[in-house]
Write an enzyme that holds these catalytic residues in place. Structure first.
Site, PDB file in Angstrom:
ATOM      1  CB  CYS A 183      13.377  14.894  -0.245  1.00  0.00           C
ATOM      2  SG  CYS A 183      14.487  13.581   0.619  1.00  0.00           S
ATOM      3  CD  GLN A 220      16.432  17.435  -5.979  1.00  0.00           C
ATOM      4  OE1 GLN A 220      16.651  15.958  -5.409  1.00  0.00           O
ATOM      5  NE2 GLN A 220      15.249  17.108  -6.981  1.00  0.00           N
ATOM      6  N   PRO A 274      16.055  11.973 -10.965  1.00  0.00           N
ATOM      7  CG  PRO A 274      16.129  13.758  -8.620  1.00  0.00           C
ATOM      8  CD  PRO A 274      15.488  13.668  -9.911  1.00  0.00           C
ATOM      9  CG  MET A 275      16.456   7.971  -8.769  1.00  0.00           C
ATOM     10  SD  MET A 275      16.272   5.734 -10.058  1.00  0.00           S
ATOM     11  CE  MET A 275      17.595   6.663 -10.715  1.00  0.00           C
TER      12      MET A 275
END
Length: 167
Positions: free
Chosen positions: A126, A97, A43-44
């Site tokens: 994160c 996510q 995930p970005m």
């Protein structure tokens, strides 16, 4: 009712012994049923939306993650859902996510995506300042009891729903 089920499931003890072994065996069977995905597109933020995921798959990626979605907003807003989660048949296996710090929000969001994805992921990495202010991402690692409650609630409620679907 869902929030009450989520809160009750969150308080269940850790799995041990045969129950843990059976859970792990189910997880491995699930992974194999998806073709044993080896290469994952992580995930970005503002990057891993559907067009990028499809491009990554075209270049050898076996599975992909959505960008991090806020479970509370996702569960509470159809507009947020429509704007932030798009997928298609070619976008599988897909991991959705979420960032969350409340089992009821996490479960509600997970239940909404269960038919559109193969896995639901809880963001525990994160490090951004906004995650610290919101009490999610890497900052959840300061409260492992909460992590347990989030994961256990989602696992129990999603498995219960899957069992109902098999009946």
């Amino acid at each position: 009712a869902l929030a009450a089920r989520a809160r009750a499931a969150a308080e269940l003890p850790l799995l041990e012994g045969e129950k843990l072994d059976a859970h792990a065996a189910r997880a491995w069977r699930r992974w194999r049923s998806l073709g044993r995905p080896r290469y994952h597109c992580a995930p970005m933020v503002d990057q891993s939306e559907l067009p990028f995921r499809l491009l990554a798959r075209r270049h050898g990626c076996d599975a992909a993650y959505t960008p991090m979605l806020a479970a509370r907003l996702f569960a509470g807003s159809g507009l947020y859902r429509a704007e932030h989660l798009t997928t298609c048949e070619e976008d599988r296996p897909l991991f959705v996510q979420f960032c969350a710090n409340d089992p009821a929000h996490f479960v509600a969001a997970a239940m909404l995506v269960r038919a559109q994805c193969d896995y639901v992921d809880l963001n525990l990495g994160c490090p951004q300042r906004i995650a610290g202010r919101g009490g999610y991402g890497a900052f959840l690692m300061d409260d492992l009891g909460l992590v347990h409650r989030l994961v256990r609630a989602a696992s129990e409620c999603l498995l219960e729903e899957a069992r109902r679907g098999e009946e």
